[in-house]
Design a protein around this motif. Sequence first.
Motif, PDB file in Angstrom:
ATOM      1  N   ALA A  27       0.825  -1.211   0.000  1.00 34.37           N
ATOM      2  CA  ALA A  27       0.000   0.000   0.000  1.00 34.37           C
ATOM      3  C   ALA A  27       0.859   1.261   0.000  1.00 34.37           C
ATOM      4  O   ALA A  27       1.743   1.421   0.851  1.00 34.37           O
ATOM      5  CB  ALA A  27      -0.923   0.003   1.214  1.00 34.37           C
ATOM      6  N   MET A  28       0.600   2.170  -0.927  1.00 32.57           N
ATOM      7  CA  MET A  28       1.269   3.468  -0.910  1.00 32.57           C
ATOM      8  C   MET A  28       0.650   4.341   0.176  1.00 32.57           C
ATOM      9  O   MET A  28      -0.522   4.191   0.527  1.00 32.57           O
ATOM     10  CB  MET A  28       1.140   4.148  -2.272  1.00 32.57           C
ATOM     11  N   GLY A  29       1.438   5.261   0.706  1.00 27.31           N
ATOM     12  CA  GLY A  29       0.964   6.131   1.768  1.00 27.31           C
ATOM     13  C   GLY A  29       1.115   5.533   3.151  1.00 27.31           C
ATOM     14  O   GLY A  29       0.723   6.148   4.141  1.00 27.31           O
ATOM     15  N   TYR A  30       1.705   4.350   3.251  1.00 27.90           N
ATOM     16  CA  TYR A  30       1.764   3.614   4.510  1.00 27.90           C
ATOM     17  C   TYR A  30       2.845   4.124   5.461  1.00 27.90           C
ATOM     18  O   TYR A  30       2.657   4.164   6.676  1.00 27.90           O
ATOM     19  CB  TYR A  30       2.004   2.136   4.204  1.00 27.90           C
ATOM     20  N   GLY A  31       4.000   4.496   4.930  1.00 23.46           N
ATOM     21  CA  GLY A  31       5.196   4.700   5.745  1.00 23.46           C
ATOM     22  C   GLY A  31       5.051   5.680   6.886  1.00 23.46           C
ATOM     23  O   GLY A  31       5.360   5.369   8.042  1.00 23.46           O
ATOM     24  N   LEU A  32       4.585   6.906   6.586  1.00 25.15           N
ATOM     25  CA  LEU A  32       4.483   7.948   7.621  1.00 25.15           C
ATOM     26  C   LEU A  32       3.470   7.595   8.697  1.00 25.15           C
ATOM     27  O   LEU A  32       3.809   7.577   9.886  1.00 25.15           O
ATOM     28  CB  LEU A  32       4.165   9.295   6.973  1.00 25.15           C
ATOM     29  N   PRO A  33       2.198   7.329   8.368  1.00 27.27           N
ATOM     30  CA  PRO A  33       1.243   7.029   9.447  1.00 27.27           C
ATOM     31  C   PRO A  33       1.576   5.760  10.213  1.00 27.27           C
ATOM     32  O   PRO A  33       1.344   5.684  11.424  1.00 27.27           O
ATOM     33  CB  PRO A  33      -0.102   6.917   8.719  1.00 27.27           C
ATOM     34  N   MET A  89       3.134  11.812  -0.470  1.00 26.51           N
ATOM     35  CA  MET A  89       2.099  12.819  -0.682  1.00 26.51           C
ATOM     36  C   MET A  89       0.702  12.291  -0.381  1.00 26.51           C
ATOM     37  O   MET A  89      -0.201  13.050  -0.060  1.00 26.51           O
ATOM     38  CB  MET A  89       2.169  13.325  -2.125  1.00 26.51           C
ATOM     39  N   MET A  90       0.526  10.968  -0.446  1.00 24.47           N
ATOM     40  CA  MET A  90      -0.807  10.398  -0.234  1.00 24.47           C
ATOM     41  C   MET A  90      -1.275  10.516   1.212  1.00 24.47           C
ATOM     42  O   MET A  90      -2.480  10.530   1.470  1.00 24.47           O
ATOM     43  CB  MET A  90      -0.817   8.928  -0.680  1.00 24.47           C
ATOM     44  N   THR A  91      -0.339  10.581   2.154  1.00 23.03           N
ATOM     45  CA  THR A  91      -0.734  10.732   3.561  1.00 23.03           C
ATOM     46  C   THR A  91       0.080  11.823   4.239  1.00 23.03           C
ATOM     47  O   THR A  91       0.244  11.815   5.457  1.00 23.03           O
ATOM     48  CB  THR A  91      -0.559   9.396   4.329  1.00 23.03           C
ATOM     49  N   VAL A  92       0.576  12.777   3.454  1.00 23.07           N
ATOM     50  CA  VAL A  92       1.458  13.818   3.998  1.00 23.07           C
ATOM     51  C   VAL A  92       0.767  14.664   5.059  1.00 23.07           C
ATOM     52  O   VAL A  92       1.411  15.231   5.949  1.00 23.07           O
ATOM     53  CB  VAL A  92       2.003  14.706   2.854  1.00 23.07           C
ATOM     54  N   GLN A  93      -0.567  14.733   4.990  1.00 23.44           N
ATOM     55  CA  GLN A  93      -1.309  15.545   5.953  1.00 23.44           C
ATOM     56  C   GLN A  93      -1.117  15.052   7.388  1.00 23.44           C
ATOM     57  O   GLN A  93      -1.315  15.816   8.342  1.00 23.44           O
ATOM     58  CB  GLN A  93      -2.810  15.578   5.607  1.00 23.44           C
ATOM     59  N   GLU A  94      -0.682  13.791   7.558  1.00 24.57           N
ATOM     60  CA  GLU A  94      -0.503  13.265   8.909  1.00 24.57           C
ATOM     61  C   GLU A  94       0.748  13.818   9.590  1.00 24.57           C
ATOM     62  O   GLU A  94       0.972  13.565  10.774  1.00 24.57           O
ATOM     63  CB  GLU A  94      -0.489  11.740   8.893  1.00 24.57           C
TER      64      GLU A  94
END
Length: 557
Positions: free
Chosen positions: A416-422, A446-451
């Motif tokens: 899944a992309m966007g997984y790393g940060l959250p 960028m997919m979960t950068v808002q976190e």
Amino acid sequence: MSTQIKGVFSANQTAAQAIVTCMKNEGVNKVFCVPGESYLPLLDALYDEPSIDVISARHEGGAAFMAEGYAKASLKPGIVLATRGVGATNLSIGVHTAYQDSTPMVVFLGQVDSRFRGREGFQEVDLEQYFAPIAKWAVEIKHPERVPEIVSRAFHIARSGRPGPVVISLPEDVLPKVGQMIFYPVMNVPKPAPSQREVHEIKRILAEARHPLIIAGGGVKLASAEEALLSFAEKNQLPVMASFRRHDVFPNDHPLYVGHLGLGTNKEVLRTVAEADVILAIGTRLSEVTTQDYQLITRDHRLIHIDISFDTIGKVFVPELAVISDAKEALERLLDVKLSPQWHDWVDERNQAVRKSCSLQVSEKDVINKHIIKEMVNSLPIDALITNDAGNFAGWLHSFYPFKEKHTYVGPTSGAMGYGLPAAIGAKLAYPNKTVVSLSGDGGFMMTVQELETAVRYNIPIIALVFNNQSYGTIRMHQEMVYPHRVMATDLGATSFSELAKSVGAYGYCVETIQEFENALNNALEHNHMTVIEILTDVEHISVNITIEDLRKKTLR
């Protein structure tokens, strides 16, 4: 004569309050959410429970990934809350990840008023039907008095057998209703063990082997069986290989370690499997990636498959011996097995071959990605916990970073992309005293950068590395393999992630050289604040082993 079961108690509560009581009984102390009006009574009930921290994220997908990362790190169910159809569909990527990764998770979703069901009410989705293919169980609570029963069962299902996600739909008219709730003690998690006959059969097959090999998966980690695996392997000099993205299941610097089965797997690792005659697969579903498109295990291999899930064994490969067992229970019983190893030279040869191919010797000819991994090894504590997003940038991590201790890696086998940060945010909450570092490409980040703002708001200090090549790099690689020179939809625009980080209160650095990275990483480790280190890379270096130019030449031959 009547006796009362120990630990049973009753209370007059709303359905929402009963859910929180169940959470507390199950030992929950972290909940991730995006708030919604459909489940406001549940949020209000959480307000009265000081033992449970509520982490409010910026997007339901981010909240779900936080819960999944927390669960992987803590080995406890991750809890996530969201509202009706729109919130539920947003977080479904985290549910799918938990399902494929065998991660325990309990999802509470607000639902439209029961009186409006079937009329296509505001944000209505049939949540039970929607989540059925990617959850172990999806259920709707229709009567408040059944909350303790259903929620208790949900936790039990999430943790038992092959762990996974359970989804509970909460009609908004049910949550505030009061009922006489009866709470029972937390159910134990069954841990099946191999029979004496099965242990004897395992011993017999291994004793007949010339080149035996263990493939260890996530079931070993979930069962906290790393030490038992190490002891069994050492006692019988059995080489161990890690399944896809289960790097920390066995010390990577151990003389019995023979590699990781993943994407772009090193040829020496594949050679080891090809030369093996007996494979002992423990706690792995032998996935598509682990088995290289299901081609790695052949009729020439004798397969012993130990897994806790009846449905997993035989799903892809038919084993000579199938054993339904918890990984730790199996390994502890196998400690009584004493073989007479004749494979020392082969194991040493394969270990040395993998060590040589994964050497972290760097030179000026190496791209910055490899230098980054070298600096991580030099600067991070040995017990630092690493998470990664999906993407080719992770190839350098998978190939060269040595995971020497357990509980040092969290990654998505779902890709899944966007997984790393959250996921790193969730993992840091599970291990607040560990250094936690996430690795992402610019596409996934960028997919979960808002976190980033979530981490800043709750003072969750992780270090996020972003490899920025202005491309969906993995897809670009596959594109060039099939349609060379015909670049379509994979180029991305310029984004300053370091400045974006600063705009929400995080620290941000942009680096182009290894010296700049060393300084940024040292600052991040010293300051203990949410930090983004943006690493500018060249899309030409599309993977560990090949450039775009070389890929085009190879394709056009």
